[in-house]
Design a protein around this motif. Structure first.
Motif, PDB file in Angstrom:
ATOM      1  N   THR A   1      12.498  91.668 -52.841  1.00 13.15           N
ATOM      2  CA  THR A   1      11.831  92.294 -51.696  1.00 13.15           C
ATOM      3  C   THR A   1      10.764  93.303 -52.124  1.00 13.15           C
ATOM      4  O   THR A   1       9.975  93.744 -51.297  1.00 13.15           O
ATOM      5  CB  THR A   1      12.849  92.968 -50.760  1.00 13.15           C
ATOM      6  OG1 THR A   1      13.786  93.661 -51.558  1.00 13.15           O
ATOM      7  CG2 THR A   1      13.565  91.977 -49.900  1.00 13.15           C
TER       8      THR A   1
ATOM      9  N   PRO B   1      22.806  91.728 -48.452  1.00 13.67           N
ATOM     10  CA  PRO B   1      23.242  90.475 -47.835  1.00 13.67           C
ATOM     11  C   PRO B   1      24.753  90.514 -47.614  1.00 13.67           C
ATOM     12  O   PRO B   1      25.434  91.308 -48.274  1.00 13.67           O
ATOM     13  CB  PRO B   1      22.922  89.407 -48.892  1.00 13.67           C
ATOM     14  CG  PRO B   1      22.284  90.083 -50.020  1.00 13.67           C
ATOM     15  CD  PRO B   1      22.386  91.555 -49.838  1.00 13.67           C
TER      16      PRO B   1
ATOM     17  N   GLN C   1      23.832  84.597 -54.701  1.00  8.99           N
ATOM     18  CA  GLN C   1      22.527  84.966 -55.293  1.00  8.99           C
ATOM     19  C   GLN C   1      22.720  85.449 -56.725  1.00  8.99           C
ATOM     20  O   GLN C   1      21.969  85.104 -57.628  1.00  8.99           O
ATOM     21  CB  GLN C   1      21.831  86.034 -54.438  1.00  8.99           C
ATOM     22  CG  GLN C   1      21.424  85.492 -53.077  1.00  8.99           C
ATOM     23  CD  GLN C   1      20.525  86.402 -52.251  1.00  8.99           C
ATOM     24  OE1 GLN C   1      19.976  85.954 -51.245  1.00  8.99           O
ATOM     25  NE2 GLN C   1      20.355  87.638 -52.622  1.00  8.99           N
TER      26      GLN C   1
ATOM     27  N   PHE D   1      18.671  96.091 -44.343  1.00  6.83           N
ATOM     28  CA  PHE D   1      18.318  94.692 -44.079  1.00  6.83           C
ATOM     29  C   PHE D   1      19.482  93.844 -44.599  1.00  6.83           C
ATOM     30  O   PHE D   1      19.715  93.812 -45.815  1.00  6.83           O
ATOM     31  CB  PHE D   1      17.033  94.312 -44.819  1.00  6.83           C
ATOM     32  CG  PHE D   1      15.797  94.947 -44.239  1.00  6.83           C
ATOM     33  CD1 PHE D   1      15.007  94.265 -43.322  1.00  6.83           C
ATOM     34  CD2 PHE D   1      15.427  96.238 -44.604  1.00  6.83           C
ATOM     35  CE1 PHE D   1      13.858  94.857 -42.787  1.00  6.83           C
ATOM     36  CE2 PHE D   1      14.288  96.839 -44.074  1.00  6.83           C
ATOM     37  CZ  PHE D   1      13.496  96.151 -43.166  1.00  6.83           C
ATOM     38  N   GLN D   2      20.195  93.210 -43.688  1.00  3.68           N
ATOM     39  CA  GLN D   2      21.353  92.419 -44.115  1.00  3.68           C
ATOM     40  C   GLN D   2      21.126  90.945 -43.804  1.00  3.68           C
ATOM     41  O   GLN D   2      21.076  90.548 -42.635  1.00  3.68           O
ATOM     42  CB  GLN D   2      22.624  92.912 -43.416  1.00  3.68           C
ATOM     43  CG  GLN D   2      23.850  92.129 -43.869  1.00  3.68           C
ATOM     44  CD  GLN D   2      25.144  92.778 -43.440  1.00  3.68           C
ATOM     45  OE1 GLN D   2      25.349  93.016 -42.264  1.00  3.68           O
ATOM     46  NE2 GLN D   2      26.019  93.027 -44.398  1.00  3.68           N
ATOM     47  N   ARG D   3      20.996  90.133 -44.876  1.00  2.00           N
ATOM     48  CA  ARG D   3      20.779  88.691 -44.664  1.00  2.00           C
ATOM     49  C   ARG D   3      22.129  88.021 -44.426  1.00  2.00           C
ATOM     50  O   ARG D   3      23.074  88.238 -45.191  1.00  2.00           O
ATOM     51  CB  ARG D   3      20.076  88.089 -45.881  1.00  2.00           C
ATOM     52  CG  ARG D   3      19.442  86.736 -45.577  1.00  2.00           C
ATOM     53  CD  ARG D   3      18.258  86.490 -46.491  1.00  2.00           C
ATOM     54  NE  ARG D   3      18.634  85.970 -47.797  1.00  2.00           N
ATOM     55  CZ  ARG D   3      18.744  84.689 -48.078  1.00  2.00           C
ATOM     56  NH1 ARG D   3      18.522  83.776 -47.135  1.00  2.00           N
ATOM     57  NH2 ARG D   3      19.058  84.285 -49.297  1.00  2.00           N
TER      58      ARG D   3
ATOM     59  N   PRO E   1      23.770  84.244 -43.768  1.00  2.00           N
ATOM     60  CA  PRO E   1      23.452  82.815 -43.751  1.00  2.00           C
ATOM     61  C   PRO E   1      24.047  82.114 -42.531  1.00  2.00           C
ATOM     62  O   PRO E   1      25.073  82.559 -42.002  1.00  2.00           O
ATOM     63  CB  PRO E   1      24.087  82.295 -45.044  1.00  2.00           C
ATOM     64  CG  PRO E   1      25.068  83.310 -45.462  1.00  2.00           C
ATOM     65  CD  PRO E   1      24.715  84.619 -44.823  1.00  2.00           C
TER      66      PRO E   1
ATOM     67  N   LEU F   1      15.753  81.121 -46.636  1.00  2.00           N
ATOM     68  CA  LEU F   1      15.479  82.073 -45.555  1.00  2.00           C
ATOM     69  C   LEU F   1      15.646  81.403 -44.192  1.00  2.00           C
ATOM     70  O   LEU F   1      16.165  81.998 -43.256  1.00  2.00           O
ATOM     71  CB  LEU F   1      14.059  82.632 -45.701  1.00  2.00           C
ATOM     72  CG  LEU F   1      13.908  83.783 -46.693  1.00  2.00           C
ATOM     73  CD1 LEU F   1      12.454  84.121 -46.913  1.00  2.00           C
ATOM     74  CD2 LEU F   1      14.660  85.020 -46.205  1.00  2.00           C
TER      75      LEU F   1
ATOM     76  N   SER G   1      19.076  81.322 -42.500  1.00  2.00           N
ATOM     77  CA  SER G   1      19.716  82.634 -42.343  1.00  2.00           C
ATOM     78  C   SER G   1      19.037  83.467 -41.260  1.00  2.00           C
ATOM     79  O   SER G   1      17.926  83.150 -40.824  1.00  2.00           O
ATOM     80  CB  SER G   1      19.686  83.387 -43.675  1.00  2.00           C
ATOM     81  OG  SER G   1      18.377  83.464 -44.167  1.00  2.00           O
TER      82      SER G   1
ATOM     83  N   VAL H   1      18.372  87.797 -40.359  1.00  4.49           N
ATOM     84  CA  VAL H   1      18.414  89.105 -41.003  1.00  4.49           C
ATOM     85  C   VAL H   1      18.750  90.145 -39.928  1.00  4.49           C
ATOM     86  O   VAL H   1      18.078  90.234 -38.896  1.00  4.49           O
ATOM     87  CB  VAL H   1      17.065  89.457 -41.673  1.00  4.49           C
ATOM     88  CG1 VAL H   1      17.176  90.802 -42.400  1.00  4.49           C
ATOM     89  CG2 VAL H   1      16.660  88.366 -42.655  1.00  4.49           C
TER      90      VAL H   1
ATOM     91  N   GLY I   1      15.562  84.378 -40.482  1.00  5.27           N
ATOM     92  CA  GLY I   1      15.329  84.655 -41.907  1.00  5.27           C
ATOM     93  C   GLY I   1      13.880  84.480 -42.333  1.00  5.27           C
ATOM     94  O   GLY I   1      13.341  85.288 -43.098  1.00  5.27           O
TER      95      GLY I   1
ATOM     96  N   MET J   1      11.607  87.469 -42.213  1.00  2.00           N
ATOM     97  CA  MET J   1      12.018  88.708 -42.880  1.00  2.00           C
ATOM     98  C   MET J   1      10.805  89.476 -43.434  1.00  2.00           C
ATOM     99  O   MET J   1      10.702  90.692 -43.267  1.00  2.00           O
ATOM    100  CB  MET J   1      12.987  88.393 -44.017  1.00  2.00           C
ATOM    101  CG  MET J   1      13.473  89.615 -44.745  1.00  2.00           C
ATOM    102  SD  MET J   1      14.874  89.184 -45.786  1.00  2.00           S
ATOM    103  CE  MET J   1      15.080  90.678 -46.730  1.00  2.00           C
TER     104      MET J   1
END
Ligand SMILES: Nc1ncnc2c1ncn2[C@@H]1O[C@H](COP(=O)(O)OP(=O)(O)OP(=O)(O)O)[C@@H](O)[C@H]1O
Ligand SMILES: O=C(CO)[C@H](O)[C@H](O)COP(=O)(O)O
Length: 301
Positions: free
Chosen positions: A21, A155, A163, A205-207, A209, A225, A228, A230, A264, A267
């Protein structure tokens, strides 16, 4: 905190996506013509990879555990000193931890080693930190207090592990078993040092899925992305222009009074829309503080 020398920190666990990011921040810095001093959190590890292996063995023999998340393996004094020095003087010292051959070769070094400490900051507008401990507070150190804009990159944990496992096996030369073992052994420090930071952040910022990640240890690929959403949580919901974000980001909705959810794929756009005005505010404050200082020094005989 300092109006004249602001600090922005993106904090998150290993594999959370803080490095990834950083690109969005660099884009914003370019747009606003900001010259930033960039610092990677892993530079504040206390040990090289080889030394850490030794420390882990010693800890195991003594019936203890040491992990990259905790205060034993990281020099929080040095991190706090950098933040303190930069806020006061706009200068400090930094180095890099080289994870891969690609990173190490230009320095003629091996992966898992540090570059020498070097001066940073001269002529920069702000300090940008990305790493594990931008919002850390312990009995001895309070790193968070020096940060003007603290962002959590977090996330949901299954995705974070996917990841990490995929990045560490594909790019950092570790086996899947070794990465899994390090996740298990880091758990206590993860809860003590990493997660409390996300209650101190201005924005998280929480991703999340939308594909099955129920066994992260067997995942073959990182959900994209587009697979998912965010979840973006603001600490202060007042002065946040939610209607503007909802109108600008297709598919966005509110899930709580302080929480915006975006697809996503949006984002990057969401980060830009939300962070640009906040960073601009920091720069306006800096200009104002510098003007006042110039004005005061003009008054001195
Ligand atoms: N939003 C995202 N979408 C898809 N993949 C992502 C996203 N964010 C991160 N990743 C992937 O997850 C992995 C870990 O990301 P990254 O290296 O940025 O983590 P990090 O927080 O900097 O970790 P560390 O502190 O351990 O260096 C990388 O392979 C990256 O490509
Ligand atoms: O990402 C990490 C912590 O943020 C790594 O686990 C740590 O930096 C050690 O790196 P390596 O496994 O490449 O020696």
């Amino acid at each position: 905190m300092s109006s004249r020398n602001p600090i922005i920190a993106v904090t998150g666990s290993s594999g959370a996506g803080t490095s990834t990011t950083t690109e969005s921040f660099e884009h914003i810095f370019r747009t606003l013509d900001i010259n930033s001093a960039k610092v990677e959190g892993d530079s504040f590890h206390r040990y090289s990879r080889q030394e850490m292996d030794l420390e882990k063995r010693k800890a195991r023999e003594g019936g203890r555990r040491i992990s990259y998340f905790g205060d034993e393996a990281n020099d929080f004094d040095a991190l706090e000193k950098l933040f303190c020095d930069y806020s006061e003087t706009g200068k400090g010292k930094m180095r890099r931890y080289l994870h891969t051959f690609d990173e190490a070769v230009p320095y003629n070094q091996m992966p898992g080693t540090f570059t020498p400490w070097e001066a940073l900051g001269e002529g920069t507008d702000l300090l940008f930190y990305e790493g594990l401990h931008g919002g850390v507070v312990t009995e001895k150190n309070n790193v968070a207090q020096h940060v003007d804009l603290l962002i959590g990159m977090v996330p949901i944990v299954n995705l974070e592990w996917i990841q990490k496992i995929i990045r560490d096996t594909n790019q950092r030369g570790h086996s899947r078993e070794a990465v899994t073992a390090s996740i298990v052994k880091s758990m206590e420090d993860y809860i003590s040092f990493i997660t409390p930071q996300f209650s101190r952040t201005h924005i998280n910022f929480q991703r999340v899925p939308t594909v099955d990640t129920s066994n992260p240890f067997s995942a073959k690929a990182i959900p994209s992305l587009d697979e998912s959403f965010v979840v973006i949580r603001f600490r202060e919901a007042t002065n946040v222009d939610f209607p503007y974000y909802l109108s600008m980001i297709e598919g966005a909705f509110m899930s709580r009074v302080n929480t915006l959810v975006v697809p996503g794929g949006k984002m990057g756009l969401a980060m830009e829309l939300i962070l640009t005005p906040l960073i601009k505010q920091l720069m306006d404050r800096k200009r104002e503080a510098n003007k006042q200082l110039d004005w005061m020094s003009d008054l001195l005989p």
